[in-house]
Design a protein around this motif. Sequence first.
Motif, PDB file in Angstrom:
ATOM      1  N   GLN A 175       0.855  -1.187   0.000  1.00  0.00           N
ATOM      2  CA  GLN A 175       0.000   0.000   0.000  1.00  0.00           C
ATOM      3  C   GLN A 175       0.891   1.237   0.000  1.00  0.00           C
ATOM      4  O   GLN A 175       1.355   1.691   1.053  1.00  0.00           O
ATOM      5  N   ILE A 176       1.145   1.774  -1.168  1.00  0.00           N
ATOM      6  CA  ILE A 176       2.024   2.932  -1.321  1.00  0.00           C
ATOM      7  C   ILE A 176       1.168   4.190  -1.316  1.00  0.00           C
ATOM      8  O   ILE A 176       0.324   4.392  -2.197  1.00  0.00           O
ATOM      9  N   SER A 177       1.381   5.041  -0.314  1.00  0.00           N
ATOM     10  CA  SER A 177       0.529   6.219  -0.137  1.00  0.00           C
ATOM     11  C   SER A 177       1.249   7.532  -0.394  1.00  0.00           C
ATOM     12  O   SER A 177       0.607   8.580  -0.474  1.00  0.00           O
ATOM     13  N   ALA A 178       2.588   7.503  -0.500  1.00  0.00           N
ATOM     14  CA  ALA A 178       3.348   8.736  -0.707  1.00  0.00           C
ATOM     15  C   ALA A 178       4.602   8.434  -1.501  1.00  0.00           C
ATOM     16  O   ALA A 178       5.154   7.323  -1.430  1.00  0.00           O
ATOM     17  N   LEU A 179       5.071   9.439  -2.245  1.00  0.00           N
ATOM     18  CA  LEU A 179       6.284   9.339  -3.051  1.00  0.00           C
ATOM     19  C   LEU A 179       7.217  10.474  -2.660  1.00  0.00           C
ATOM     20  O   LEU A 179       6.786  11.621  -2.533  1.00  0.00           O
ATOM     21  N   VAL A 180       8.493  10.153  -2.479  1.00  0.00           N
ATOM     22  CA  VAL A 180       9.460  11.185  -2.094  1.00  0.00           C
ATOM     23  C   VAL A 180      10.808  10.840  -2.701  1.00  0.00           C
ATOM     24  O   VAL A 180      11.183   9.670  -2.795  1.00  0.00           O
ATOM     25  N   LEU A 238      10.847   8.897   6.283  1.00  0.00           N
ATOM     26  CA  LEU A 238      10.333   9.410   7.550  1.00  0.00           C
ATOM     27  C   LEU A 238       9.804  10.840   7.434  1.00  0.00           C
ATOM     28  O   LEU A 238       9.115  11.330   8.336  1.00  0.00           O
ATOM     29  N   LEU A 239      10.130  11.515   6.341  1.00  0.00           N
ATOM     30  CA  LEU A 239       9.566  12.851   6.138  1.00  0.00           C
ATOM     31  C   LEU A 239       8.055  12.790   5.985  1.00  0.00           C
ATOM     32  O   LEU A 239       7.348  13.758   6.295  1.00  0.00           O
ATOM     33  N   TRP A 240       7.547  11.660   5.489  1.00  0.00           N
ATOM     34  CA  TRP A 240       6.103  11.492   5.373  1.00  0.00           C
ATOM     35  C   TRP A 240       5.541  11.295   6.779  1.00  0.00           C
ATOM     36  O   TRP A 240       5.926  10.376   7.493  1.00  0.00           O
ATOM     37  N   GLY A 241       4.704  12.183   7.202  1.00  0.00           N
ATOM     38  CA  GLY A 241       4.134  12.112   8.542  1.00  0.00           C
ATOM     39  C   GLY A 241       4.976  12.772   9.610  1.00  0.00           C
ATOM     40  O   GLY A 241       4.645  12.703  10.797  1.00  0.00           O
ATOM     41  N   ARG A 242       6.060  13.465   9.220  1.00  0.00           N
ATOM     42  CA  ARG A 242       6.960  14.037  10.225  1.00  0.00           C
ATOM     43  C   ARG A 242       6.264  15.091  11.077  1.00  0.00           C
ATOM     44  O   ARG A 242       6.600  15.274  12.244  1.00  0.00           O
ATOM     45  N   PHE A 243       5.296  15.805  10.512  1.00  0.00           N
ATOM     46  CA  PHE A 243       4.662  16.894  11.252  1.00  0.00           C
ATOM     47  C   PHE A 243       3.618  16.394  12.245  1.00  0.00           C
ATOM     48  O   PHE A 243       3.189  17.136  13.129  1.00  0.00           O
ATOM     49  N   CYS A 263       8.785  22.908   2.604  1.00  0.00           N
ATOM     50  CA  CYS A 263       9.475  22.012   3.541  1.00  0.00           C
ATOM     51  C   CYS A 263       9.709  20.651   2.891  1.00  0.00           C
ATOM     52  O   CYS A 263       8.936  20.211   2.027  1.00  0.00           O
ATOM     53  N   ALA A 264      10.755  19.971   3.347  1.00  0.00           N
ATOM     54  CA  ALA A 264      11.119  18.691   2.746  1.00  0.00           C
ATOM     55  C   ALA A 264       9.991  17.672   2.809  1.00  0.00           C
ATOM     56  O   ALA A 264       9.832  16.851   1.903  1.00  0.00           O
ATOM     57  N   GLY A 265       9.182  17.693   3.869  1.00  0.00           N
ATOM     58  CA  GLY A 265       8.092  16.731   4.013  1.00  0.00           C
ATOM     59  C   GLY A 265       6.748  17.241   3.557  1.00  0.00           C
ATOM     60  O   GLY A 265       5.722  16.570   3.743  1.00  0.00           O
ATOM     61  N   GLU A 266       6.734  18.407   2.932  1.00  0.00           N
ATOM     62  CA  GLU A 266       5.464  19.009   2.526  1.00  0.00           C
ATOM     63  C   GLU A 266       4.870  18.291   1.313  1.00  0.00           C
ATOM     64  O   GLU A 266       5.605  17.876   0.397  1.00  0.00           O
ATOM     65  N   VAL A 267       3.560  18.144   1.292  1.00  0.00           N
ATOM     66  CA  VAL A 267       2.867  17.539   0.152  1.00  0.00           C
ATOM     67  C   VAL A 267       2.689  18.608  -0.918  1.00  0.00           C
ATOM     68  O   VAL A 267       2.044  19.632  -0.697  1.00  0.00           O
TER      69      VAL A 267
END
Length: 472
Positions: free
Chosen positions: A70-75, A425-430, A206-210
């Motif tokens: 289940q891939i929910s984000a790409l970085v 780990l940037l995904w969900g960091r906030f 920001c690095a983790g921003e969508v």
Amino acid sequence: MTGSGKPQAAVLDIGKTNLKLVLVDPEGDCTASISRLHDFLLDEPYPAIDIDGIIDWFLDGLAGFAGRHQISALVTTAHGGGGVLVDEAGAVLPMMDYEAATPPEIDALYALEGPPYEEVFSFTGAGAMQLAKQLTWQAECFPQAFAQAQHFLTTAQYVAWRLGGVPASEVSQLGAQGHVWNPRAGTLSNFVRRRGFSRLFPPLSCAGEVLGHLRPDWAARTGLARNTEVLCGVHDSNANLFRYKAAGLSDHTVLSTGTWMIGFDRRCPLDRLDGARAMVSNVDVDGEIVSSTLTMTGREYAMIAGSEPAPDDAAIAALRDLIARGTLPLPSFGPHDGLFPGSGRRGRFAGPPPAAAAEAGAAAALYAALTASACLDALGSRAPIVVDGGFSTNIAFGRLLAALRPGQPVALSQSPHGTALGAGLLWGRFSRTAPVKIPLLPSEPLVLPGLREAAVRWARLAAEPDPAALSA
């Protein structure tokens, strides 16, 4: 690896030597990965990187994982020496290879106009190492295409834009020795503004921003959901550094290793940095300045060890004889000077050179450990040390470094994809509240008679001019 039902981030890790696609779960663990050599190279109109070919490889890899994960984000995470000039339709010039040799007239122009070290805290490397120098080359030699460009997107942000995001800049990529960023002021460098390049840099994200969601046509191609998030992306070694920040280990000195070995020490003041000795500033994902060293130790290790490095136990066994007979590999085997000005491409051996594969492996590990220790001395490091990346699996290197740094515990990361895991780990960091856990293996110091004396001799010889160069 088996499939995972957890939502995961898919990371494209663009290194100078290797490419990786790594799936990372919310706890920062790798659930699946594929990799290949980075051979997406172009010759025209200058040595360049086929970044769109890399994106195609990434999309094909995602299609292979989509049915099982289940891939929910790409970085994307990438080295700091790349960027692409784009207009609305795409690239107007290829992404320059930072090892491209610049024309002599560009070298001369940049020597006159380039920013001072005291502003950007980065030396001027050979050829096209600096983004600002790449832009100068493109502006001077390809004026029509340059005038057409609307944005200059550093590598990770170019990939994000192509995947479905919006044009963005990101501070860890801008601050990675490209001469485009003033770390103290937190602004674009005076050179960038003076040359009129500022218009090309989009606003910071920001690095983790969508930045958006996967393009519908590429969602269909990969089998991923159309609401798959596309994150802004991050500089590779700073992704690694962020991982330790997320684990509550900001006080540690981190050696992020691959083709390049980058030493990070937050306690080292900028005023201690010496541009003649490959000492630079980095800017982390939060905009905080981190003093660093920058050496091409991974490539040099491969040059000394050969195409099939000896196993760790064989290299460790060979070290005793190597030290006893006075064999020392001296800098620098790669094209860059590193800590020793004028040493580039002048690597040599004091004493008899290695005679077998095990000795070559021992010499390579010794060279890497001595170089790493010299970097730590330059940074004034007194904190516990963590080795991440390629050298974290090299037991001979880890034990030698531990022996050379008495009083500083040395630990080896047990995660083979540290850079990619940090990016994931940037995904969900906030929204994350608890520190992540990083498996670390304490490195036992190697008991090796004569090592301390050899290190003192190495430091003296490494700082002396190459006798062959003096007699040439």
